[in-house]
Motif scaffolding. Structure first.
Motif, short mmCIF file in Angstrom:
data_model
loop_
_atom_site.label_atom_id
_atom_site.label_comp_id
_atom_site.label_asym_id
_atom_site.label_seq_id
_atom_site.Cartn_x
_atom_site.Cartn_y
_atom_site.Cartn_z
N GLY A 35 0.95 -1.32 -0.01
CA GLY A 35 0.15 -0.01 0.03
C GLY A 35 0.94 1.25 0.07
O GLY A 35 0.33 2.30 -0.50
N ALA A 36 2.02 1.14 0.58
CA ALA A 36 2.99 2.15 0.33
C ALA A 36 3.88 2.32 -0.79
O ALA A 36 4.89 3.06 -0.75
CB ALA A 36 4.06 2.16 1.85
N ALA A 53 -3.11 -14.96 -0.80
CA ALA A 53 -2.81 -13.81 -0.06
C ALA A 53 -2.19 -12.55 -0.96
O ALA A 53 -2.86 -11.41 -0.87
CB ALA A 53 -1.45 -14.08 0.68
N LEU A 54 -1.60 -12.97 -2.09
CA LEU A 54 -1.17 -11.98 -3.12
C LEU A 54 -2.71 -11.35 -3.87
O LEU A 54 -2.71 -10.14 -4.01
CB LEU A 54 -0.76 -12.48 -4.26
N PRO A 62 -4.84 -2.55 -5.92
CA PRO A 62 -4.68 -3.01 -7.43
C PRO A 62 -3.70 -2.84 -7.94
O PRO A 62 -3.17 -3.53 -8.96
CB PRO A 62 -6.19 -2.40 -8.01
N ASP A 63 -2.67 -1.54 -7.75
CA ASP A 63 -1.72 -1.19 -8.56
C ASP A 63 -0.38 -1.68 -7.86
O ASP A 63 0.82 -1.29 -8.30
CB ASP A 63 -1.68 0.26 -8.67
#
Length: 127
Positions: A35-36, A53-54, A62-63
């Motif tokens: 997320g970072a 998990a992925l 999503p990116d």
């Protein structure tokens, strides 16, 4: 003062390896770093759980830039293969986080991984 994952700075251009990234603390660490905007190498023994998990991380980010490397910390051959795979794909690795296995073999696993990494040629950490 409280801390939240939103306090993690932008990690664009950073590559991190998370062991046990298919559940628990490892998964949450992978999710937060993805997320970072870090590239997250998810090192896990159970490839089916790692794929799930992925997908879970990708559903919330999503990116995100993610990859899975097979790693069984109970096998020195697996540790060596994972180190070689990671070293061949990445110029440098940034922070490293390992979670203790449920089997309680954490200290022995840490020693095996540390020994395998020491046998690898020296490489810069970070950028």
């Amino acid at each position: 003062m409280t801390w939240a994952t939103t306090d993690i700075p932008d990690l664009t251009g950073r590559t991190v390896v998370i062991t046990g990234a298919n559940g628990g603390l490892g998964l949450e660490t992978a999710r937060a770093l993805a997320g970072a905007h870090a590239h997250v190498v998810m090192a896990a023994r159970d490839q089916e759980k790692a794929s799930s998990a992925l997908a879970a991380i990708r559903s919330s980010h999503p990116d995100s830039s993610l990859e899975i490397v097979e790693l069984d910390l109970a096998s020195l051959d697996s540790v060596g293969a994972a180190c070689n795979a990671i070293n061949s794909s990445h110029h440098s690795i940034d922070p490293y986080q390992q979670r203790r296995t449920d089997g309680g073999a954490g200290e022995q696993d840490e020693r095996r991984l540390r020994d395998a990494v020491r046998r690898q040629p020296p490489r810069p950490l970070g950028r």
